[in-house]
Design an enzyme around this catalytic site. Structure first.
Site, PDB file in Angstrom:
ATOM      1  N   ASP A 222      -0.545  -1.227 -19.815  1.00  0.00           N
ATOM      2  CA  ASP A 222      -1.771  -0.882 -20.766  1.00  0.00           C
ATOM      3  C   ASP A 222      -1.960   0.163 -21.123  1.00  0.00           C
ATOM      4  O   ASP A 222      -2.299   1.138 -21.557  1.00  0.00           O
ATOM      5  CB  ASP A 222      -3.758  -1.602 -19.497  1.00  0.00           C
ATOM      6  CG  ASP A 222      -2.749  -2.720 -19.128  1.00  0.00           C
ATOM      7  OD1 ASP A 222      -2.268  -3.551 -19.811  1.00  0.00           O
ATOM      8  OD2 ASP A 222      -3.383  -2.809 -18.564  1.00  0.00           O
TER       9      ASP A 222
ATOM     10  N   GLU B 236     -10.358  -8.329 -14.990  1.00  0.00           N
ATOM     11  CA  GLU B 236      -8.414  -9.717 -15.145  1.00  0.00           C
ATOM     12  C   GLU B 236      -9.049 -10.386 -14.304  1.00  0.00           C
ATOM     13  O   GLU B 236      -8.409 -11.381 -14.598  1.00  0.00           O
ATOM     14  CB  GLU B 236      -7.141  -9.109 -15.312  1.00  0.00           C
ATOM     15  CG  GLU B 236      -6.984  -7.319 -15.978  1.00  0.00           C
ATOM     16  CD  GLU B 236      -7.467  -8.208 -17.826  1.00  0.00           C
ATOM     17  OE1 GLU B 236      -7.557  -9.779 -17.539  1.00  0.00           O
ATOM     18  OE2 GLU B 236      -7.162  -7.899 -19.233  1.00  0.00           O
TER      19      GLU B 236
ATOM     20  N   ASP C 148      -2.038  -2.308 -11.342  1.00  0.00           N
ATOM     21  CA  ASP C 148      -1.293  -3.375 -12.168  1.00  0.00           C
ATOM     22  C   ASP C 148      -0.207  -3.540 -12.477  1.00  0.00           C
ATOM     23  O   ASP C 148       0.808  -2.621 -12.479  1.00  0.00           O
ATOM     24  CB  ASP C 148      -2.283  -2.565 -13.811  1.00  0.00           C
ATOM     25  CG  ASP C 148      -2.333  -3.354 -15.030  1.00  0.00           C
ATOM     26  OD1 ASP C 148      -1.836  -4.567 -15.255  1.00  0.00           O
ATOM     27  OD2 ASP C 148      -3.298  -2.757 -15.697  1.00  0.00           O
TER      28      ASP C 148
ATOM     29  N   ASP D  77      -6.782  -3.528 -11.960  1.00  0.00           N
ATOM     30  CA  ASP D  77      -6.370  -4.767 -11.944  1.00  0.00           C
ATOM     31  C   ASP D  77      -5.422  -5.835 -11.300  1.00  0.00           C
ATOM     32  O   ASP D  77      -4.839  -6.001 -10.537  1.00  0.00           O
ATOM     33  CB  ASP D  77      -4.930  -4.883 -13.276  1.00  0.00           C
ATOM     34  CG  ASP D  77      -5.064  -6.365 -14.405  1.00  0.00           C
ATOM     35  OD1 ASP D  77      -5.212  -7.518 -13.787  1.00  0.00           O
ATOM     36  OD2 ASP D  77      -4.627  -5.586 -15.522  1.00  0.00           O
TER      37      ASP D  77
ATOM     38  N   ASP E 295      -4.023  -8.869 -11.196  1.00  0.00           N
ATOM     39  CA  ASP E 295      -2.804  -8.921 -11.687  1.00  0.00           C
ATOM     40  C   ASP E 295      -1.636  -8.166 -10.808  1.00  0.00           C
ATOM     41  O   ASP E 295      -0.735  -8.552 -11.421  1.00  0.00           O
ATOM     42  CB  ASP E 295      -2.523  -9.177 -13.098  1.00  0.00           C
ATOM     43  CG  ASP E 295      -2.346  -8.390 -13.515  1.00  0.00           C
ATOM     44  OD1 ASP E 295      -1.675  -7.017 -13.338  1.00  0.00           O
ATOM     45  OD2 ASP E 295      -2.370  -8.168 -15.561  1.00  0.00           O
TER      46      ASP E 295
ATOM     47  N   HIS F 133      -6.657  -5.200 -24.640  1.00  0.00           N
ATOM     48  CA  HIS F 133      -6.714  -5.037 -23.300  1.00  0.00           C
ATOM     49  C   HIS F 133      -4.574  -4.274 -22.622  1.00  0.00           C
ATOM     50  O   HIS F 133      -5.029  -3.620 -21.460  1.00  0.00           O
ATOM     51  CB  HIS F 133      -7.143  -6.416 -22.215  1.00  0.00           C
ATOM     52  CG  HIS F 133      -5.799  -6.903 -22.214  1.00  0.00           C
ATOM     53  ND1 HIS F 133      -5.405  -8.145 -20.909  1.00  0.00           N
ATOM     54  CD2 HIS F 133      -4.931  -7.524 -22.871  1.00  0.00           C
ATOM     55  CE1 HIS F 133      -4.345  -8.586 -21.529  1.00  0.00           C
ATOM     56  NE2 HIS F 133      -3.863  -8.364 -22.460  1.00  0.00           N
TER      57      HIS F 133
ATOM     58  N   HIS G 278      -9.157  -5.797 -19.534  1.00  0.00           N
ATOM     59  CA  HIS G 278      -9.186  -4.444 -18.667  1.00  0.00           C
ATOM     60  C   HIS G 278      -8.848  -3.485 -20.260  1.00  0.00           C
ATOM     61  O   HIS G 278      -9.042  -2.084 -19.704  1.00  0.00           O
ATOM     62  CB  HIS G 278      -7.281  -4.405 -18.369  1.00  0.00           C
ATOM     63  CG  HIS G 278      -6.990  -3.322 -17.543  1.00  0.00           C
ATOM     64  ND1 HIS G 278      -6.558  -3.027 -16.574  1.00  0.00           N
ATOM     65  CD2 HIS G 278      -7.728  -2.303 -16.942  1.00  0.00           C
ATOM     66  CE1 HIS G 278      -6.297  -2.359 -16.106  1.00  0.00           C
ATOM     67  NE2 HIS G 278      -7.536  -1.129 -15.975  1.00  0.00           N
TER      68      HIS G 278
ATOM     69  N   HIS H 255       0.823  -3.972 -15.441  1.00  0.00           N
ATOM     70  CA  HIS H 255       1.419  -3.585 -16.774  1.00  0.00           C
ATOM     71  C   HIS H 255       0.962  -3.022 -16.606  1.00  0.00           C
ATOM     72  O   HIS H 255       0.095  -1.632 -16.131  1.00  0.00           O
ATOM     73  CB  HIS H 255       0.835  -4.307 -17.317  1.00  0.00           C
ATOM     74  CG  HIS H 255       0.494  -5.607 -17.286  1.00  0.00           C
ATOM     75  ND1 HIS H 255      -0.772  -6.212 -17.263  1.00  0.00           N
ATOM     76  CD2 HIS H 255       1.583  -7.207 -18.336  1.00  0.00           C
ATOM     77  CE1 HIS H 255      -0.137  -7.751 -16.603  1.00  0.00           C
ATOM     78  NE2 HIS H 255       0.814  -7.703 -17.474  1.00  0.00           N
TER      79      HIS H 255
HETATM   80  N1  ARG Z   1       2.064  -5.788 -22.008  1.00  0.00           N
HETATM   81  C1  ARG Z   1       1.508  -6.504 -22.915  1.00  0.00           C
HETATM   82  C2  ARG Z   1       0.358  -6.216 -24.382  1.00  0.00           C
HETATM   83  O1  ARG Z   1       0.671  -5.291 -24.513  1.00  0.00           O
HETATM   84  C3  ARG Z   1       0.609  -7.363 -22.202  1.00  0.00           C
HETATM   85  C4  ARG Z   1      -0.872  -6.519 -21.498  1.00  0.00           C
HETATM   86  C5  ARG Z   1      -1.424  -6.961 -20.421  1.00  0.00           C
HETATM   87  N2  ARG Z   1      -2.494  -6.422 -19.934  1.00  0.00           N
HETATM   88  C6  ARG Z   1      -3.270  -6.554 -19.472  1.00  0.00           C
HETATM   89  N3  ARG Z   1      -4.324  -5.729 -18.908  1.00  0.00           N
HETATM   90  N4  ARG Z   1      -3.235  -7.804 -18.217  1.00  0.00           N
HETATM   91  O2  ARG Z   1       0.037  -7.203 -24.402  1.00  0.00           O
HETATM   92 MN    MN Z   2      -3.996  -4.564 -16.949  1.00  0.00          MN
HETATM   93 MN    MN Z   3      -2.011  -6.621 -16.138  1.00  0.00          MN
END
Ligand code: ARG
Ligand code: MN
Ligand code: MN
Ligand code: MN
Length: 314
Positions: free
Chosen positions: A123, A272, A119, A227, A229, A136, A96, A121
């Protein structure tokens, strides 16, 4: 719909091998044929070729900044080109971190964008708040104007100019947000529909309220950054940072159908997908098929079915 596809086989915004295979497994699941089958005109621009960077030492905690900065510049130029050619852009990741380049390149073509970020998350860590140093987990922080004073200098990042206003960003599907990220989201007043809102409102009301928010002033083109996920790991297991309690297949598809219906979708990221994170080969194939279905939903596929305007019963 006229669709331009860019493959971005890049993994260095995070530590797990395999996410660079995303573009190829999504194509192998029949993306182009299926888009054409529903009446889209498709131009596949192929995969970008990313240069390696030697001695890419961390800056503070931030890992591999030089190679991520360089790759994203290539993505930005490619997305801008696809937009100049008149297509809706589909960027297949890769991790990402590539949203930095994708949104930046899109904004170079259309300076006024809204971003729909789907997502688990947020990010939105800055290099200074990131608990992992993985870029990411940071892409939004480089793009949001209100955060520009919080971003330290990084090698190969000097071309990045924040281009999105906090009020033009909406999140859907959040369920794993770091404390520092939560503070940033609240501090900037960013609209979020976390899984709690998906549960309480239902996905239809979430999408209605999402549009009320982003279209409250003028109707800007939409950049959908999806994303995989965001979906529940039972639906999309082949990904690097799965989080239990995610969107169902139907909720995930509904988001794409609804965004398509606005008529304002201008670029999509699907990121992802990591076939090497699958426990068995069929999990990898299943996840890639779901990724294809998300793109199909973005470009007019409707579950009620459809037929050509000139169809006659034989
Ligand atoms: N918040 C966590 C980090 O800053 C996880 C981020 C996950 N991001 C993703 N694109 N899957 O590392
Ligand atoms: Mn993401
Ligand atoms: Mn994510
Ligand atoms: Mn919330």
């Amino acid at each position: 719909h006229s669709v331009g596809i860019i493959g971005a086989p890049f993994s260095k915004g995070q530590p797990r091998d395999g996410v660079q295979l995303g573009p190829d497994v999504i194509r192998e699941a029949g993306l182009v044929k299926k888009l054409e089958g529903q009446g889209c005109v498709v131009k596949d621009y192929g995969n970008l070729i990313f240069e390696d960077v030697s001695n890419d030492e961390p800056i503070g905690r931030t890992k591999q900044p030089r190679v991520v900065g360089l790759a994203n510049k290539q993505v930005a130029d490619a997305v801008q080109r696809v937009k100049n050619d008149g297509h809706t852009c589909v960027m297949l990741g890769g991790d990402h971190s590539l949203a930095i380049g994708s949104i930046h390149g899109h904004a170079a073509y259309r300076p006024e964008l809204s971003v729909v970020w789907v997502d688990a998350h947020a990010d939105i860590n800055t290099p200074l708040t990131s608990p992992t140093g993985n870029i990411h987990g940071q892409p939004m922080s480089y793009l949001i104007r209100e955060l520009c004073t919080k971003i330290p200098v990084l090698p190969n990042f000097s071309w990045i100019k924040p281009c999105i206003a906090a009020q033009d960003v909406v999140y859907i599907g959040l369920r794993d947000v770091d404390p520092e990220e939560h503070h940033i989201l609240k501090h900037l007043g960013i609209k979020t529909f976390c899984m709690t809102e998906v549960d309480s409102l239902g996905i239809a009301k979430v999408m209605e309220q999402m549009c009320d928010h982003i279209f409250s002033k003028i109707k800007k083109p939409i950049h959908l950054s999806y994303d995989i996920d965001a979906l529940d790991p039972s639906v999309a297991p082949a990904t690097g940072t799965p989080v239990i309690g995610g969107l169902t297949y139907r909720e995930g598809i509904y988001i794409t159908e609804y965004v398509c219906q606005t008529g304002l979708l201008s670029a999509v990221d699907v990121v992802e997908v990591n076939p090497k994170q699958a426990k068995r080969e069929e999990e990898a194939r299943f996840t890639a098929n779901v990724a294809v279905d998300l793109v199909l939903g973005c470009f007019g596929r409707v579950r009620e079915g459809s037929h050509a305007a000139d169809y006659k019963i034989p």
